[in-house]
Enzyme design. Structure first.
Site, mmCIF file in Angstrom:
data_model
loop_
_atom_site.group_PDB
_atom_site.id
_atom_site.type_symbol
_atom_site.label_atom_id
_atom_site.label_comp_id
_atom_site.label_asym_id
_atom_site.label_seq_id
_atom_site.Cartn_x
_atom_site.Cartn_y
_atom_site.Cartn_z
ATOM 1 N N GLU A 196 0.834 -1.213 0.000
ATOM 2 C CA GLU A 196 0.000 0.000 0.000
ATOM 3 C C GLU A 196 0.865 1.258 0.000
ATOM 4 O OE1 GLU A 196 -3.263 -0.187 2.857
ATOM 5 O OE2 GLU A 196 -4.129 -1.868 1.773
ATOM 6 N N GLU A 320 -5.075 -8.533 -0.615
ATOM 7 C CA GLU A 320 -5.855 -8.228 0.593
ATOM 8 C C GLU A 320 -7.298 -8.093 0.165
ATOM 9 O OE1 GLU A 320 -4.526 -5.258 3.421
ATOM 10 O OE2 GLU A 320 -2.429 -5.720 2.991
HETATM 11 O O1 AHR Z 1 -5.355 -5.922 6.666
HETATM 12 C C1 AHR Z 1 -5.293 -4.803 7.470
HETATM 13 C C2 AHR Z 1 -4.603 -3.640 6.785
HETATM 14 O O2 AHR Z 1 -5.370 -3.236 5.699
HETATM 15 C C3 AHR Z 1 -3.253 -3.920 6.198
HETATM 16 O O3 AHR Z 1 -2.237 -3.806 7.126
HETATM 17 C C4 AHR Z 1 -3.116 -2.864 5.157
HETATM 18 O O4 AHR Z 1 -2.298 -3.267 4.090
HETATM 19 C C5 AHR Z 1 -4.555 -2.599 4.751
HETATM 20 O O5 AHR Z 1 -4.842 -1.255 4.742
#
Ligand code: AHR
Length: 516
Positions: A196, A320
């Site tokens: 991210e 994710e």
């Molecule tokens: O999964 C939780 C968080 O969500 C992670 O650390 C991040 O990459 C995303 O914003």
């Protein structure tokens, strides 16, 4: 997917709402016309140093009365092995861009302590580090996927971590790996270049990140038997410009994949996401609208990638995904602990159907976050363990791993509330190496069973069996006192009718069928 007109079956007034118990029908066609394989890596998992995911989830206190190897909890390992998790992403997430790998090697008592600034400000003792993670992956028989630190780490630090892991030289860094107990190179190949980077990973612009990627990737070297699959930090949800800039500026020969992060927020509001266990039908419906957004995201990001990479060399990696609710009342909000209901299982089934159907571009994904964090497969409480409804979806869907993707056409009724509509049913299909065809179907309609008549193109079969996951309410959950409330059962609602398959899908259910 088209709405099936039901004018001749019901009055217009009745069609405006989902009528409880009203029998509906749809059609599905499954064809064998494809050369695409559904990569097993779509079924990957994510485990961050966050709350009780690692500490208290995988890695427990020496005194906890459960079977362990070192401090790795073996009941968790066995449960995950059963569903064949193909990869595990670590150490974050946001944590990855503040993690310095040298803090997590050597004698545990000498490892520096740090503040986990992203997740609750707790002190991280670094007792779970590189060797422990790779031991966990080896017990799980899955591939490690490591996210390197771009945000606060240096090119040299990342480069040395890879040398530490994968080189068989006599360099000083390799000598220290051997001293720390691992003579052979680990041969890690999946490598994230930051996480991210548009947000917690450094708040970069896509142009700046694309340049950073090239710098870090240039010094992320291949060692014998370990050709790195470098994964660029990709867009946040519908940030199509990020994809455009990365694809334009990073040569496809330099990156194995571009990641995409998207979470289903029940209310759509990050400030008040909604409860994991108490929600109305309207909120359930909105959650599904938000979940189905994944179809649009994957389609549109893929279309941009197609422009720059028509041969589809670069994978779209959704590393994710999952439902993100408010934390369970009484728990540390920074630990992101949430319960897991039948609704979450329907989200998992739907999302995995989307990935299967886009398996020409989506080659890898990771559910966030395996144990005790966000949409978990497993919840633990001291020595107790609960398999969540989401766990059972991964159990049912494991048959699609590395199977041939079978294209489908669906024509199903809508599930409709307050004038908003979504297709009530979604599906995906594959054929395994032994020739067995598997079809997974999700009925999102809370009230109505739906009968799906399936036809086949160039696929022969004689018998059908299956499994179903459902429960009386979409809010139902498995708890430590009632861990089996929701579990898989054999499905008897599918029959052969001539050369057609007729499936009576219960309301709010996920079904996986096997055709022999
Ligand atoms: O999964 C939780 C968080 O969500 C992670 O650390 C991040 O990459 C995303 O914003």
């Amino acid at each position: 997917m088209k709405k099936k007109t039901l004018i001749n079956l019901c009055t217009v007034a009745l069609c405006l709402i989902s009528v409880p118990g009203f029998s509906q029908t749809g059609t599905l066609t499954v064809s064998s016309d494809s050369k695409t394989t559904i990569s097993r890596h779509i079924y990957g998992q994510f485990a961050e140093h966050l709350g009780h995911g690692i500490y208290g989830g995988f890695w427990v206190d020496k005194t906890l009365p459960v079977k362990k190897q070192d401090r790795i909890r073996l009941d968790v390992v066995e449960a995950l092995k059963k569903i064949k998790i193909p990869n595990l992403r670590w150490p974050g997430g946001c944590f990855a861009d503040e993690y310095h790998w040298r803090d997590g090697i050597g004698p545990a008592e000498q490892r520096p302590r740090m503040v986990n600034t992203n997740w609750g400000g707790i002190t991280e003792d670094n007792s779970f580090g590189t060797h422990e993670f790779l031991e966990l992956c080896s017990l799980l028989k899955c591939e490690p996927y490591i996210a390197g630190n771009v945000g606060s780490g240096t090119v040299d630090e990342m480069s040395k971590w890879i040398e530490y892991l994968n080189s068989n030289s006599t360099s000083t860094v390799v000598q220290s790996r051997i001293k720390n107990g691992h003579k052979e190179p680990y041969k890690v190949t999946f490598w994230g270049v930051g996480n991210e980077s548009w947000g917690c990973g450094g708040n970069m612009t896509p142009q700046f990140y694309a340049d950073q990627f090239k710098r870090y990737a240039s010094f992320a070297k291949d060692y014998p038997g370990a050709q790195l699959k470098k994964i660029a930090s990709g867009p946040n949800a519908d940030d199509y410009n990020w994809t455009e800039v990365c694809m334009k500026n990073i040569p496809s020969s330099m990156m194995y994949g571009l990641s995409l992060h998207y979470y289903t927020i029940p209310t759509g509001n990050w400030g008040k996401k909604g409860s994991a266990t108490q929600f109305s039908e309207k909120e359930y419906f909105n959650t599904m609208v938000n979940c189905l957004k994944m179809e649009e995201l994957v389609t549109k990001h893929s279309a941009i990638m197609d422009k720059y990479d028509p041969e589809k060399r670069v994978a779209l990696i959704v590393d994710e995904w999952g439902v993100w609710t408010d934390a369970e009342p009484g728990t540390n909000p920074g630990f992101l602990y949430q319960q897991n209901s039948l609704r979450d299982a329907l989200i998992a089934g739907t999302t995995l159907n989307i990935f299967n159907n886009h398996s020409d571009r989506v080659k890898m994904a990771a559910l966030a976050q395996t144990v005790n964090v966000l949409q978990s497969l497993i919840l633990t409480d001291k020595e107790k363990i609960v398999l969540t409804p989401t766990y059972y979806i991964f159990d049912m869907y494991k048959v699609h791993q590395d199977a041939k993707y079978l294209p489908i056409k669906l024509d199903v009724p809508d599930y409709e509330i307050d004038g908003k509509k979504i297709p009530a049913v979604n599906a995906s299909a594959s054929q395994d190496a032994a020739g067995k065809v598997h079809i997974s179907l999700v009925n999102l309609d809370i009230h109505n069973p739906i009968t799906i008549t399936t036809g086949f193109k160039d696929i022969k079969w004689t018998t059908v069996s299956g499994q179903v996951l459902t429960s009386a309410n979409v809010t139902n959950i498995n708890t430590f006192s009632n861990p089996d409330k929701i579990h898989l059962t054999n499905f008897s609602g599918a029959k052969k009718d001539g050369d057609k398959l007729v499936v009576s899908l219960p309301a709010k259910s996920v079904v996986t069928l096997e055709l022999n």
